[in-house]
Design a protein around this motif. Sequence first.
Motif, PDB file in Angstrom:
ATOM      1  N   GLU A 166     -27.918   9.446 -10.744  1.00  0.00           N
ATOM      2  CA  GLU A 166     -26.828   8.662 -10.150  1.00  0.00           C
ATOM      3  C   GLU A 166     -25.889   9.576  -9.357  1.00  0.00           C
ATOM      4  OE1 GLU A 166     -25.056   6.797 -13.504  1.00  0.00           O
ATOM      5  OE2 GLU A 166     -26.596   5.227 -13.679  1.00  0.00           O
ATOM      6  N   VAL A 167     -25.557  10.728  -9.939  1.00  0.00           N
ATOM      7  CA  VAL A 167     -24.659  11.665  -9.257  1.00  0.00           C
ATOM      8  C   VAL A 167     -25.312  12.209  -7.991  1.00  0.00           C
ATOM      9  CG1 VAL A 167     -23.435  13.864  -9.454  1.00  0.00           C
ATOM     10  CG2 VAL A 167     -23.483  12.289 -11.389  1.00  0.00           C
ATOM     11  N   LYS A 168     -26.607  12.518  -8.071  1.00  0.00           N
ATOM     12  CA  LYS A 168     -27.312  13.033  -6.895  1.00  0.00           C
ATOM     13  C   LYS A 168     -27.387  11.977  -5.796  1.00  0.00           C
ATOM     14  CE  LYS A 168     -30.044  16.502  -9.348  1.00  0.00           C
ATOM     15  NZ  LYS A 168     -31.369  16.907  -9.862  1.00  0.00           N
ATOM     16  N   GLY A 169     -27.467  10.709  -6.200  1.00  0.00           N
ATOM     17  CA  GLY A 169     -27.451   9.636  -5.209  1.00  0.00           C
ATOM     18  C   GLY A 169     -26.116   9.591  -4.475  1.00  0.00           C
ATOM     19  N   ARG A 170     -25.029   9.741  -5.233  1.00  0.00           N
ATOM     20  CA  ARG A 170     -23.695   9.783  -4.614  1.00  0.00           C
ATOM     21  C   ARG A 170     -23.552  11.030  -3.758  1.00  0.00           C
ATOM     22  NH1 ARG A 170     -20.611   9.553 -10.033  1.00  0.00           N
ATOM     23  NH2 ARG A 170     -18.832  10.271  -8.750  1.00  0.00           N
ATOM     24  N   ARG A 171     -24.165  12.108  -4.196  1.00  0.00           N
ATOM     25  CA  ARG A 171     -24.112  13.345  -3.416  1.00  0.00           C
ATOM     26  C   ARG A 171     -24.773  13.154  -2.048  1.00  0.00           C
ATOM     27  NH1 ARG A 171     -26.528  18.230  -1.979  1.00  0.00           N
ATOM     28  NH2 ARG A 171     -25.302  20.093  -2.475  1.00  0.00           N
ATOM     29  N   GLY A 172     -25.894  12.417  -2.062  1.00  0.00           N
ATOM     30  CA  GLY A 172     -26.594  12.166  -0.807  1.00  0.00           C
ATOM     31  C   GLY A 172     -25.730  11.414   0.185  1.00  0.00           C
ATOM     32  N   ASP A 173     -24.903  10.492  -0.311  1.00  0.00           N
ATOM     33  CA  ASP A 173     -24.003   9.743   0.574  1.00  0.00           C
ATOM     34  C   ASP A 173     -22.961  10.671   1.199  1.00  0.00           C
ATOM     35  OD1 ASP A 173     -25.350   7.437  -0.102  1.00  0.00           O
ATOM     36  OD2 ASP A 173     -23.948   6.893  -1.704  1.00  0.00           O
ATOM     37  N   ILE A 174     -22.482  11.629   0.406  1.00  0.00           N
ATOM     38  CA  ILE A 174     -21.476  12.563   0.922  1.00  0.00           C
ATOM     39  C   ILE A 174     -22.090  13.527   1.923  1.00  0.00           C
ATOM     40  CG2 ILE A 174     -19.949  14.478   0.279  1.00  0.00           C
ATOM     41  CD1 ILE A 174     -19.445  13.020  -2.365  1.00  0.00           C
ATOM     42  N   VAL A 175     -23.268  14.019   1.611  1.00  0.00           N
ATOM     43  CA  VAL A 175     -23.955  14.967   2.500  1.00  0.00           C
ATOM     44  C   VAL A 175     -24.127  14.387   3.904  1.00  0.00           C
ATOM     45  CG1 VAL A 175     -26.223  16.014   2.943  1.00  0.00           C
ATOM     46  CG2 VAL A 175     -25.135  16.280   0.701  1.00  0.00           C
ATOM     47  N   ALA A 176     -24.326  13.065   3.970  1.00  0.00           N
ATOM     48  CA  ALA A 176     -24.513  12.418   5.273  1.00  0.00           C
ATOM     49  C   ALA A 176     -23.273  12.536   6.159  1.00  0.00           C
ATOM     50  CB  ALA A 176     -24.874  10.946   5.069  1.00  0.00           C
ATOM     51  N   ASP A 177     -22.110  12.783   5.537  1.00  0.00           N
ATOM     52  CA  ASP A 177     -20.858  12.882   6.300  1.00  0.00           C
ATOM     53  C   ASP A 177     -20.532  14.319   6.712  1.00  0.00           C
ATOM     54  OD1 ASP A 177     -20.535  10.166   5.892  1.00  0.00           O
ATOM     55  OD2 ASP A 177     -19.299  10.434   4.096  1.00  0.00           O
ATOM     56  N   ILE A 178     -21.372  15.270   6.347  1.00  0.00           N
ATOM     57  CA  ILE A 178     -21.060  16.685   6.583  1.00  0.00           C
ATOM     58  C   ILE A 178     -22.019  17.266   7.622  1.00  0.00           C
ATOM     59  CG2 ILE A 178     -20.879  18.960   5.487  1.00  0.00           C
ATOM     60  CD1 ILE A 178     -20.349  17.510   2.847  1.00  0.00           C
ATOM     61  N   PRO A 179     -21.523  17.925   8.634  1.00  0.00           N
ATOM     62  CA  PRO A 179     -22.391  18.532   9.652  1.00  0.00           C
ATOM     63  C   PRO A 179     -23.382  19.508   9.018  1.00  0.00           C
ATOM     64  CG  PRO A 179     -20.094  18.562  10.365  1.00  0.00           C
ATOM     65  CD  PRO A 179     -20.094  18.128   8.938  1.00  0.00           C
ATOM     66  N   ALA A 180     -24.538  19.627   9.632  1.00  0.00           N
ATOM     67  CA  ALA A 180     -25.622  20.430   9.067  1.00  0.00           C
ATOM     68  C   ALA A 180     -25.236  21.892   8.905  1.00  0.00           C
ATOM     69  CB  ALA A 180     -26.865  20.304   9.943  1.00  0.00           C
ATOM     70  N   ASP A 181     -24.530  22.470   9.909  1.00  0.00           N
ATOM     71  CA  ASP A 181     -24.190  23.897   9.821  1.00  0.00           C
ATOM     72  C   ASP A 181     -23.174  24.160   8.713  1.00  0.00           C
ATOM     73  OD1 ASP A 181     -22.197  22.555  11.157  1.00  0.00           O
ATOM     74  OD2 ASP A 181     -21.885  24.100  12.683  1.00  0.00           O
ATOM     75  N   LEU A 182     -22.215  23.240   8.563  1.00  0.00           N
ATOM     76  CA  LEU A 182     -21.222  23.383   7.501  1.00  0.00           C
ATOM     77  C   LEU A 182     -21.879  23.215   6.128  1.00  0.00           C
ATOM     78  CD1 LEU A 182     -18.267  23.718   6.675  1.00  0.00           C
ATOM     79  CD2 LEU A 182     -17.991  21.228   6.900  1.00  0.00           C
ATOM     80  N   LEU A 183     -22.799  22.268   6.025  1.00  0.00           N
ATOM     81  CA  LEU A 183     -23.502  22.044   4.756  1.00  0.00           C
ATOM     82  C   LEU A 183     -24.358  23.257   4.388  1.00  0.00           C
ATOM     83  CD1 LEU A 183     -24.249  20.133   2.452  1.00  0.00           C
ATOM     84  CD2 LEU A 183     -26.096  19.228   3.895  1.00  0.00           C
ATOM     85  N   ALA A 184     -25.003  23.837   5.415  1.00  0.00           N
ATOM     86  CA  ALA A 184     -25.836  25.013   5.160  1.00  0.00           C
ATOM     87  C   ALA A 184     -25.001  26.167   4.625  1.00  0.00           C
ATOM     88  CB  ALA A 184     -26.570  25.427   6.428  1.00  0.00           C
ATOM     89  N   LEU A 185     -23.806  26.355   5.211  1.00  0.00           N
ATOM     90  CA  LEU A 185     -22.914  27.417   4.738  1.00  0.00           C
ATOM     91  C   LEU A 185     -22.459  27.126   3.311  1.00  0.00           C
ATOM     92  CD1 LEU A 185     -21.176  29.941   5.133  1.00  0.00           C
ATOM     93  CD2 LEU A 185     -19.403  28.459   6.161  1.00  0.00           C
ATOM     94  N   TYR A 186     -22.093  25.885   3.073  1.00  0.00           N
ATOM     95  CA  TYR A 186     -21.652  25.495   1.724  1.00  0.00           C
ATOM     96  C   TYR A 186     -22.747  25.760   0.694  1.00  0.00           C
ATOM     97  CZ  TYR A 186     -20.795  22.438  -2.253  1.00  0.00           C
ATOM     98  OH  TYR A 186     -20.638  21.949  -3.522  1.00  0.00           O
ATOM     99  N   ASP A 187     -23.981  25.338   1.005  1.00  0.00           N
ATOM    100  CA  ASP A 187     -25.095  25.518   0.064  1.00  0.00           C
ATOM    101  C   ASP A 187     -25.377  26.996  -0.195  1.00  0.00           C
ATOM    102  OD1 ASP A 187     -25.533  22.829  -0.361  1.00  0.00           O
ATOM    103  OD2 ASP A 187     -27.002  22.635   1.251  1.00  0.00           O
ATOM    104  N   LYS A 188     -25.248  27.809   0.858  1.00  0.00           N
ATOM    105  CA  LYS A 188     -25.470  29.250   0.704  1.00  0.00           C
ATOM    106  C   LYS A 188     -24.420  29.856  -0.225  1.00  0.00           C
ATOM    107  CE  LYS A 188     -25.661  33.578   3.351  1.00  0.00           C
ATOM    108  NZ  LYS A 188     -25.558  34.196   4.693  1.00  0.00           N
ATOM    109  N   LEU A 189     -23.165  29.470  -0.011  1.00  0.00           N
ATOM    110  CA  LEU A 189     -22.087  29.994  -0.842  1.00  0.00           C
ATOM    111  C   LEU A 189     -22.184  29.467  -2.276  1.00  0.00           C
ATOM    112  CD1 LEU A 189     -19.121  29.670   1.693  1.00  0.00           C
ATOM    113  CD2 LEU A 189     -20.328  31.752   1.003  1.00  0.00           C
ATOM    114  N   ARG A 190     -22.601  28.238  -2.403  1.00  0.00           N
ATOM    115  CA  ARG A 190     -22.760  27.670  -3.758  1.00  0.00           C
ATOM    116  C   ARG A 190     -23.839  28.431  -4.525  1.00  0.00           C
ATOM    117  NH1 ARG A 190     -25.916  23.260  -6.002  1.00  0.00           N
ATOM    118  NH2 ARG A 190     -24.891  22.553  -7.919  1.00  0.00           N
TER     119      ARG A 190
END
Length: 246
Positions: A166-190
């Motif tokens: 359920e949480v991952k489903g909500r995460r997918g909705d949020i990811v759709a609102d974040i630009p790919a380059d910003l998300l890539a940086l976030y995932d790398k830092l995470r």
Amino acid sequence: MKAAPAAQKRLLDLAELDSVIDRLAHRRRTLPELAEIDDLAARVARLATQVIAAETEAGDLAREQTKAEADVDSVRTRAERDQKRLDSGQVSSPKDLASLQSEIASLHRRQSDLEEVVLEIMERRETADERVTKLAAERDELAAARAAAEDRRDALFAEIDKESAEVKGRRGDIVADIPADLLALYDKLREQFGVGAAMLQGSRCLGCRTSLSIADINRIKAAAHDEVLRCEECRRILVRTPESGL
């Protein structure tokens, strides 16, 4: 890197959900039932080995008893045969008669000794059989406890996995609102730090709980609203919100 302030703020929502996902994964890995199952499995294995050893001992004693009883029967048969010869009057020679009587007495003594051996073996076998029964009961009791722990583990796994999905489903909705380059940086830092983005609250980074210097605060104030900032201490993405007080 540039990104709309709204997209940057979504990183905080994403970080919150990722924290929940991490907690659920940690809980799944560290359920008390897992250690309990491992302990019970080890104890069941040890008892299973002990049961086999006890069964082997009991089997050896059973064969030993059978052999000893066969020896008793053999001596008894010989004694009965000699007694019949003695009683039939077929032996008339005093010397042969004395020899036969002596042999019969010897056979009776031998039979008595062998019967004592049989009794001793029977006692040992009874003790061995009782040990087999006791160990097997303990093994089965622990096996049942392990099965119950496995059932509890599976039920908790299902509960955790459902919540995680359920949480991952909500995460997918949020990811759709974040630009790919910003998300890539976030995932790398995470991946590097466990948390990829943190809020700037006043002059404090909530990622590393460090208060920023006046120079850093002035730099942040001077930065464009869409500029993606990093904490100088922990290198996480630093997200500005109304709580930042800038």
